[in-house]
Design a protein around this motif. Structure first.
Motif, PDB file in Angstrom:
ATOM      1  N   THR A  30       0.666  -1.129   0.071  1.00 53.44           N
ATOM      2  CA  THR A  30      -0.091  -0.026   0.110  1.00 53.44           C
ATOM      3  C   THR A  30       0.636   1.194   0.113  1.00 53.44           C
ATOM      4  O   THR A  30       1.978   1.210   0.477  1.00 53.44           O
ATOM      5  CB  THR A  30      -1.083   0.107   1.128  1.00 53.44           C
ATOM      6  OG1 THR A  30      -0.298   0.018   2.416  1.00 53.44           O
ATOM      7  CG2 THR A  30      -2.003  -1.051   1.243  1.00 53.44           C
ATOM      8  N   TYR A  31       0.141   2.260  -0.639  1.00 54.66           N
ATOM      9  CA  TYR A  31       1.119   3.671  -0.684  1.00 54.66           C
ATOM     10  C   TYR A  31       0.111   4.586  -0.156  1.00 54.66           C
ATOM     11  O   TYR A  31      -0.859   4.646  -0.282  1.00 54.66           O
ATOM     12  CB  TYR A  31       1.376   4.112  -2.069  1.00 54.66           C
ATOM     13  CG  TYR A  31       2.190   2.816  -2.942  1.00 54.66           C
ATOM     14  CD1 TYR A  31       3.568   3.005  -3.002  1.00 54.66           C
ATOM     15  CD2 TYR A  31       1.590   1.754  -3.394  1.00 54.66           C
ATOM     16  CE1 TYR A  31       4.335   2.218  -3.597  1.00 54.66           C
ATOM     17  CE2 TYR A  31       2.367   0.917  -4.245  1.00 54.66           C
ATOM     18  CZ  TYR A  31       3.647   1.024  -4.271  1.00 54.66           C
ATOM     19  OH  TYR A  31       4.387   0.007  -4.742  1.00 54.66           O
ATOM     20  N   LEU A  32       0.605   5.948   0.585  1.00 54.11           N
ATOM     21  CA  LEU A  32      -0.049   6.636   0.972  1.00 54.11           C
ATOM     22  C   LEU A  32      -0.526   7.692  -0.011  1.00 54.11           C
ATOM     23  O   LEU A  32      -1.563   8.141   0.076  1.00 54.11           O
ATOM     24  CB  LEU A  32       0.806   7.756   2.063  1.00 54.11           C
ATOM     25  CG  LEU A  32       1.406   6.963   3.195  1.00 54.11           C
ATOM     26  CD1 LEU A  32       2.243   7.912   4.074  1.00 54.11           C
ATOM     27  CD2 LEU A  32       0.010   6.640   4.291  1.00 54.11           C
ATOM     28  N   LEU A  33       0.171   7.756  -0.938  1.00 53.44           N
ATOM     29  CA  LEU A  33      -0.117   8.623  -2.157  1.00 53.44           C
ATOM     30  C   LEU A  33      -0.465   7.984  -3.516  1.00 53.44           C
ATOM     31  O   LEU A  33       0.108   6.957  -3.660  1.00 53.44           O
ATOM     32  CB  LEU A  33       0.781   9.793  -2.624  1.00 53.44           C
ATOM     33  CG  LEU A  33       1.339  10.565  -1.285  1.00 53.44           C
ATOM     34  CD1 LEU A  33       2.489  11.403  -1.749  1.00 53.44           C
ATOM     35  CD2 LEU A  33       0.372  11.497  -0.902  1.00 53.44           C
ATOM     36  N   LYS A  34      -1.677   8.326  -4.136  1.00 55.42           N
ATOM     37  CA  LYS A  34      -1.801   7.501  -5.509  1.00 55.42           C
ATOM     38  C   LYS A  34      -0.601   7.496  -6.400  1.00 55.42           C
ATOM     39  O   LYS A  34      -0.366   6.834  -7.099  1.00 55.42           O
ATOM     40  CB  LYS A  34      -3.177   8.234  -6.051  1.00 55.42           C
ATOM     41  CG  LYS A  34      -3.625   7.355  -7.025  1.00 55.42           C
ATOM     42  CD  LYS A  34      -5.209   8.001  -7.674  1.00 55.42           C
ATOM     43  CE  LYS A  34      -5.665   7.501  -8.942  1.00 55.42           C
ATOM     44  NZ  LYS A  34      -6.870   7.784  -9.289  1.00 55.42           N
ATOM     45  N   SER A  35       0.003   8.944  -6.337  1.00 56.78           N
ATOM     46  CA  SER A  35       0.955   9.111  -7.164  1.00 56.78           C
ATOM     47  C   SER A  35       2.183   8.180  -6.983  1.00 56.78           C
ATOM     48  O   SER A  35       2.858   7.894  -7.923  1.00 56.78           O
ATOM     49  CB  SER A  35       1.350  10.524  -7.021  1.00 56.78           C
ATOM     50  OG  SER A  35       2.016  10.997  -6.065  1.00 56.78           O
TER      51      SER A  35
END
Length: 60
Positions: A30-35
């Protein structure tokens, strides 16, 4: 194959790599930012070498 970006229940982003028949081949962290998820997808698309091989640790 194609990528699908999704949002988790804790509002983080992850992506799935799916085959043409819709089966999930791989799931990312998982990533905090979509970018960040988008950058990882772009990196995979640009840097995967068709000569990449698999090491089966059970056979080492």
């Amino acid at each position: 194959m194609y990528f699908v970006i999704r949002k988790s229940i804790d509002d983080q982003y992850y992506f799935l790599l799916k085959s043409e028949n819709g089966q999930v081949v791989a799931q990312s962290e998982t990533y905090l930012l979509k970018s960040s998820a988008e950058k990882t997808i772009q990196s995979i698309k640009e840097n995967v070498d068709t000569g990449t091989y698999v090491i089966d640790s059970e056979n080492l």
